[in-house]
Design an enzyme around this catalytic site. Sequence first.
Site, PDB file in Angstrom:
ATOM      1  N   GLY A  14       0.814  -1.223   0.000  1.00  0.00           N
ATOM      2  CA  GLY A  14       0.000   0.000   0.000  1.00  0.00           C
ATOM      3  C   GLY A  14       0.839   1.262   0.000  1.00  0.00           C
ATOM      4  N   THR A  16       2.469   4.240  -2.831  1.00  0.00           N
ATOM      5  CA  THR A  16       1.769   4.974  -3.897  1.00  0.00           C
ATOM      6  C   THR A  16       1.305   4.019  -4.991  1.00  0.00           C
ATOM      7  OG1 THR A  16       3.312   6.771  -3.431  1.00  0.00           O
ATOM      8  CG2 THR A  16       1.917   7.038  -5.342  1.00  0.00           C
ATOM      9  N   SER A  40       1.283  -3.342   5.274  1.00  0.00           N
ATOM     10  CA  SER A  40       1.781  -3.519   6.632  1.00  0.00           C
ATOM     11  C   SER A  40       2.364  -2.214   7.157  1.00  0.00           C
ATOM     12  CB  SER A  40       2.855  -4.604   6.612  1.00  0.00           C
ATOM     13  OG  SER A  40       3.637  -4.513   7.768  1.00  0.00           O
ATOM     14  N   ILE A  43       5.997  -2.399   8.130  1.00  0.00           N
ATOM     15  CA  ILE A  43       7.044  -2.258   7.111  1.00  0.00           C
ATOM     16  C   ILE A  43       7.083  -0.823   6.597  1.00  0.00           C
ATOM     17  CG2 ILE A  43       7.749  -2.989   4.794  1.00  0.00           C
ATOM     18  CD1 ILE A  43       6.766  -5.766   5.528  1.00  0.00           C
ATOM     19  N   ALA A  51       7.306  14.567  -7.226  1.00  0.00           N
ATOM     20  CA  ALA A  51       7.154  15.352  -8.457  1.00  0.00           C
ATOM     21  C   ALA A  51       6.555  14.455  -9.528  1.00  0.00           C
ATOM     22  CB  ALA A  51       8.501  15.891  -8.896  1.00  0.00           C
ATOM     23  N   LYS A  79       3.434  22.210 -11.224  1.00  0.00           N
ATOM     24  CA  LYS A  79       4.785  22.034 -11.775  1.00  0.00           C
ATOM     25  C   LYS A  79       4.758  22.307 -13.283  1.00  0.00           C
ATOM     26  CE  LYS A  79       8.226  18.467 -12.751  1.00  0.00           C
ATOM     27  NZ  LYS A  79       8.517  17.033 -12.729  1.00  0.00           N
ATOM     28  N   LEU A 327       7.957   0.135  -7.518  1.00  0.00           N
ATOM     29  CA  LEU A 327       9.367  -0.186  -7.271  1.00  0.00           C
ATOM     30  C   LEU A 327       9.641  -1.677  -7.408  1.00  0.00           C
ATOM     31  CD1 LEU A 327       9.904   2.192  -4.204  1.00  0.00           C
ATOM     32  CD2 LEU A 327      10.596   2.583  -6.570  1.00  0.00           C
ATOM     33  N   THR A 338       9.432  10.197 -13.250  1.00  0.00           N
ATOM     34  CA  THR A 338       8.686   9.307 -14.140  1.00  0.00           C
ATOM     35  C   THR A 338       8.031   8.090 -13.458  1.00  0.00           C
ATOM     36  OG1 THR A 338      10.899   8.525 -14.666  1.00  0.00           O
ATOM     37  CG2 THR A 338       9.791   9.805 -16.338  1.00  0.00           C
ATOM     38  N   ILE A 340       5.922   7.449 -10.876  1.00  0.00           N
ATOM     39  CA  ILE A 340       4.487   7.378 -10.574  1.00  0.00           C
ATOM     40  C   ILE A 340       3.700   7.183 -11.871  1.00  0.00           C
ATOM     41  CG2 ILE A 340       2.496   8.662  -9.663  1.00  0.00           C
ATOM     42  CD1 ILE A 340       4.400   9.941  -7.612  1.00  0.00           C
TER      43      ILE A 340
HETATM   44  C1  LIG Z   1      14.641   8.737  -3.586  1.00  0.00           C
HETATM   45  C2  LIG Z   1      13.422   8.560  -4.436  1.00  0.00           C
HETATM   46  C3  LIG Z   1      12.779   9.670  -4.956  1.00  0.00           C
HETATM   47  C4  LIG Z   1      11.651   9.500  -5.770  1.00  0.00           C
HETATM   48  N1  LIG Z   1      11.052  10.587  -6.347  1.00  0.00           N
HETATM   49  C5  LIG Z   1      10.040  10.408  -7.224  1.00  0.00           C
HETATM   50  C6  LIG Z   1       9.418  11.490  -7.883  1.00  0.00           C
HETATM   51  O1  LIG Z   1       9.744  12.650  -7.654  1.00  0.00           O
HETATM   52  N2  LIG Z   1       8.422  11.228  -8.759  1.00  0.00           N
HETATM   53  C7  LIG Z   1       8.011   9.957  -9.029  1.00  0.00           C
HETATM   54  O2  LIG Z   1       7.138   9.767  -9.877  1.00  0.00           O
HETATM   55  N3  LIG Z   1       8.549   8.907  -8.375  1.00  0.00           N
HETATM   56  C8  LIG Z   1       9.548   9.099  -7.500  1.00  0.00           C
HETATM   57  N4  LIG Z   1      10.095   8.036  -6.851  1.00  0.00           N
HETATM   58  C9  LIG Z   1       9.494   6.729  -7.003  1.00  0.00           C
HETATM   59  C10 LIG Z   1       8.308   6.631  -6.069  1.00  0.00           C
HETATM   60  O3  LIG Z   1       8.672   6.960  -4.759  1.00  0.00           O
HETATM   61  C11 LIG Z   1       7.785   5.228  -6.069  1.00  0.00           C
HETATM   62  O4  LIG Z   1       7.616   4.817  -7.380  1.00  0.00           O
HETATM   63  C12 LIG Z   1       6.477   5.175  -5.388  1.00  0.00           C
HETATM   64  O5  LIG Z   1       6.569   5.684  -4.111  1.00  0.00           O
HETATM   65  C13 LIG Z   1       5.925   3.805  -5.379  1.00  0.00           C
HETATM   66  O6  LIG Z   1       6.498   3.029  -4.390  1.00  0.00           O
HETATM   67  P1  LIG Z   1       5.847   1.618  -4.172  1.00  0.00           P
HETATM   68  O7  LIG Z   1       4.419   1.806  -3.831  1.00  0.00           O
HETATM   69  O8  LIG Z   1       6.185   0.759  -5.330  1.00  0.00           O
HETATM   70  O9  LIG Z   1       6.666   1.049  -2.931  1.00  0.00           O
HETATM   71  P2  LIG Z   1       6.599   1.421  -1.369  1.00  0.00           P
HETATM   72  O10 LIG Z   1       6.238   2.811  -1.119  1.00  0.00           O
HETATM   73  O11 LIG Z   1       7.888   0.909  -0.804  1.00  0.00           O
HETATM   74  O12 LIG Z   1       5.416   0.533  -0.817  1.00  0.00           O
HETATM   75  C14 LIG Z   1       5.570  -0.851  -0.572  1.00  0.00           C
HETATM   76  C15 LIG Z   1       4.348  -1.347   0.162  1.00  0.00           C
HETATM   77  O13 LIG Z   1       4.450  -2.750   0.294  1.00  0.00           O
HETATM   78  C16 LIG Z   1       4.173  -3.097   1.629  1.00  0.00           C
HETATM   79  N5  LIG Z   1       4.863  -4.352   1.963  1.00  0.00           N
HETATM   80  C17 LIG Z   1       6.121  -4.718   1.672  1.00  0.00           C
HETATM   81  N6  LIG Z   1       6.372  -5.926   2.178  1.00  0.00           N
HETATM   82  C18 LIG Z   1       5.237  -6.343   2.790  1.00  0.00           C
HETATM   83  C19 LIG Z   1       4.877  -7.500   3.517  1.00  0.00           C
HETATM   84  N7  LIG Z   1       5.734  -8.504   3.750  1.00  0.00           N
HETATM   85  N8  LIG Z   1       3.626  -7.573   4.007  1.00  0.00           N
HETATM   86  C20 LIG Z   1       2.736  -6.579   3.813  1.00  0.00           C
HETATM   87  N9  LIG Z   1       3.016  -5.454   3.127  1.00  0.00           N
HETATM   88  C21 LIG Z   1       4.281  -5.339   2.639  1.00  0.00           C
HETATM   89  C22 LIG Z   1       4.666  -1.925   2.445  1.00  0.00           C
HETATM   90  O14 LIG Z   1       4.080  -1.892   3.724  1.00  0.00           O
HETATM   91  C23 LIG Z   1       4.185  -0.785   1.560  1.00  0.00           C
HETATM   92  O15 LIG Z   1       2.836  -0.526   1.826  1.00  0.00           O
HETATM   93  C24 LIG Z   1      11.185   8.193  -6.023  1.00  0.00           C
HETATM   94  C25 LIG Z   1      11.820   7.084  -5.449  1.00  0.00           C
HETATM   95  C26 LIG Z   1      12.932   7.253  -4.664  1.00  0.00           C
HETATM   96  C27 LIG Z   1      13.581   6.039  -4.071  1.00  0.00           C
END
Ligand SMILES: Cc1cc2nc3c(=O)[nH]c(=O)nc-3n(C[C@H](O)[C@H](O)[C@H](O)COP(=O)(O)OP(=O)(O)OC[C@H]3O[C@@H](n4cnc5c(N)ncnc54)[C@H](O)[C@@H]3O)c2cc1C
Length: 494
Positions: A14, A16, A40, A43, A51, A79, A327, A338, A340
Site C-alpha cells: 500500500g 503509492t 503492513s 514495514i 514530483a 509544476k 518499485l 517518471t 508514478i
Molecule cells: C529517492 C526517491 C525519490 C523518488 N522521487 C520520485 C518522484 O519525484 N516522482 C516519481 O514519480 N517517483 C519518484 N520516486 C518513485 C516513487 O517513490 C515510487 O515509485 C512510489 O513511491 C511507489 O512506491 P511503491 O508503492 O512501489 O513502494 P513502497 O512505497 O515501498 O510501498 C511498498 C508497500 O508494500 C508493503 N509491503 C512490503 N512488504 C510487505 C509485507 N511482507 N507484508 C505486507 N506489506 C508489505 C509496504 O508496507 C508498503 O505498503 C522516487 C523514489 C525514490 C527512491
Amino acid sequence: MHSNKIKKVVIAGGGTAGWVAAAALSKQLGKLIDVTLVESDQIGTVGVGEATIPPMRVFHSLLGIDEQEFMRATEATFKLGISFKNWGQIGDQYFHPFGTTGQGSFLAEFQHFYLHGKSRGVNSPFSEYCLEAQAAKSNKFATSKTNSINYAYHLDATRYAHYLRKFSEARGLVRIEGKIQHVQQHANNDIKALILESGQIIEGDLFIDCTGFLALLIEKTLKIGYEDWTHWLPCDSAIPVQTASVGPAVPYVTCTAHSAGWQWHIPLQHRVGNGLVYCSEFMSDDDAKQTLLKNINGKTLTEPRTIKYKTGRRKAFWSNNCIALGLSSGFVEPLESTSIYLFMNGIVRLMKMFPFNGINPELIAEYNKQSIDEIENVRDFIILHYHVTTRDDSEFWRYCKNMSIPDSLSHRIEMFKENATVFLNDREMFRLESWTHVMFGQGITPRSYHAIFSTMADTELTAHLANIRSTIASVVNKLPNHAEFVQHYCKAVE
Ligand SMILES: Cc1cc2nc3c(=O)[nH]c(=O)nc-3n(C[C@H](O)[C@H](O)[C@H](O)COP(=O)(O)OP(=O)(O)OC[C@H]3O[C@@H](n4cnc5c(N)ncnc54)[C@H](O)[C@@H]3O)c2cc1C
C-alpha cells in the site's frame, strides 16, 4: 496455460503504487471484480515521490478526481517543468518545460526554425518560445479555459496514498492490515494465496505486486530476474530530507548537479522536499549527507535517511498470475519524475487488457513488451542528461561522459547532432520538445538543420520569431503569481 476466470484481484502493498492500482481498479472495474489490498504499517512505505509529469492529469480525469480537492488533500503545488543547474557545465542552467515550444511546419519542427533564426542573429534562448518556461521563470501560473498551460504537480506522497485509500475504500475496496509472511503457489507456480503473520489466508486469481523494492511476489516468489542498468545510470543511493519553506513555492522542480550526483528541490504548500541522488562509488554516504545539508535552506523537518537501490527493471513485469507495479517492477532515478506515471500507465494497460476470462501467454507477452518499451524510453532520456555533459571536474562526470550508451540513445543523439532531427518512439512519455530542450540545454549544437525555412526573408523570419516571443510575454504578464494562485485555488469552499 491459465484458464480460470479472474474474479478476485489482490494487491500486495500500500505505497503509492498499491493505492494507485487500488483506486483505478475499484473505480473502473469495481462492479466486475473484487479488489483487496494488503499492507503492513510495520514495514511502511518508501515515502518519497513528490514530483510528477502532466499525463497524471489524464489518469486523474479517468478516476473523476476533483483537482482542487486533490490539491488540498496532498498540499500540492503546480509544476511547469524542471530547472537543471550545473548539468552541461558548472554554472550552466536550462529549463525543461512541459509545454509546446514555438511553432514549426509540417516538414520541420520548431528547432529548425529556431536554428535558422540563430544563424541570422536572433539570439533569444530556445526557452523564450515556450509559455510554460517563461511562466516558470516569472513564478506565475493559472489554470483557465483561455490558456492551455501544460502542467503537473508537486505533492506529498504520504498524503496522496491516504487520499487514494479513502477514494478506493469508498468504492468497495477491502483493505487488510498485516504482514505477508509467506506466498503460497499452485503446482504450476501461479500464486494461490498470501499468508499473513496473523495466519490469515488471502486467496486470489490475480495478484499485483506493489511491495516496493522487496518485490515479494515477482522476485522473491517467482524469481523473474532483474536487468541491471547500473552501467548507464551508476547512481545507486538517495538521501531524502524535508525542510520548512523559506519563501513562496515556485512552480518547478530544481535539479542541481553535484560532483557525483544531483540534488532535488520540490516545493509543496506546507514544506519542501529535498534529496540527493548519488553514486556510492564516487561519494561516501557521509559526504553525500554533508553535501545535501550544506545545500538546503530552511529548518530540517525529518532526519535524512539513506535509500539504496539498483537501477534497472524486472526481466518481465507480468509473469504467471502476477503483475509487478512500482518499485517492485524496477527503478529509474527520479530525475524526470517518471516512476508514478509509469505505474499509472501500467495499471491502465492492465485494465485495458484485463483477463476476465483467463490469462493467456499472448496477453502476457504484449503487456510485457509495451511496459518494457516504455521504461526503456525513459531510461534513455535519463541517460541523455548524464552522458551529454562537458563536465570534467570529477571522476563521476568523466565516467558519464565516456561511458558506452544504449544504441537506441546513441542513434537519437547522432540524429540531433547531425541535422537537428528529433523523433519519438512508440510509447514515449515525453514530447519531442522535451528531448530538444534537454539536448540544447546540455550544449549540443546541431551541425545542420532542415533547409525549408531558408526561403524566408530575414525580416519575415525575424518578425515571426519576435511575434512568438512577444505573444508569450504578454500572456505571462497577465498570469497571477503561482503561490497566490495556489492559495486561492485550494481554499476550501464553505
Ligand atoms: C529517492 C526517491 C525519490 C523518488 N522521487 C520520485 C518522484 O519525484 N516522482 C516519481 O514519480 N517517483 C519518484 N520516486 C518513485 C516513487 O517513490 C515510487 O515509485 C512510489 O513511491 C511507489 O512506491 P511503491 O508503492 O512501489 O513502494 P513502497 O512505497 O515501498 O510501498 C511498498 C508497500 O508494500 C508493503 N509491503 C512490503 N512488504 C510487505 C509485507 N511482507 N507484508 C505486507 N506489506 C508489505 C509496504 O508496507 C508498503 O505498503 C522516487 C523514489 C525514490 C527512491
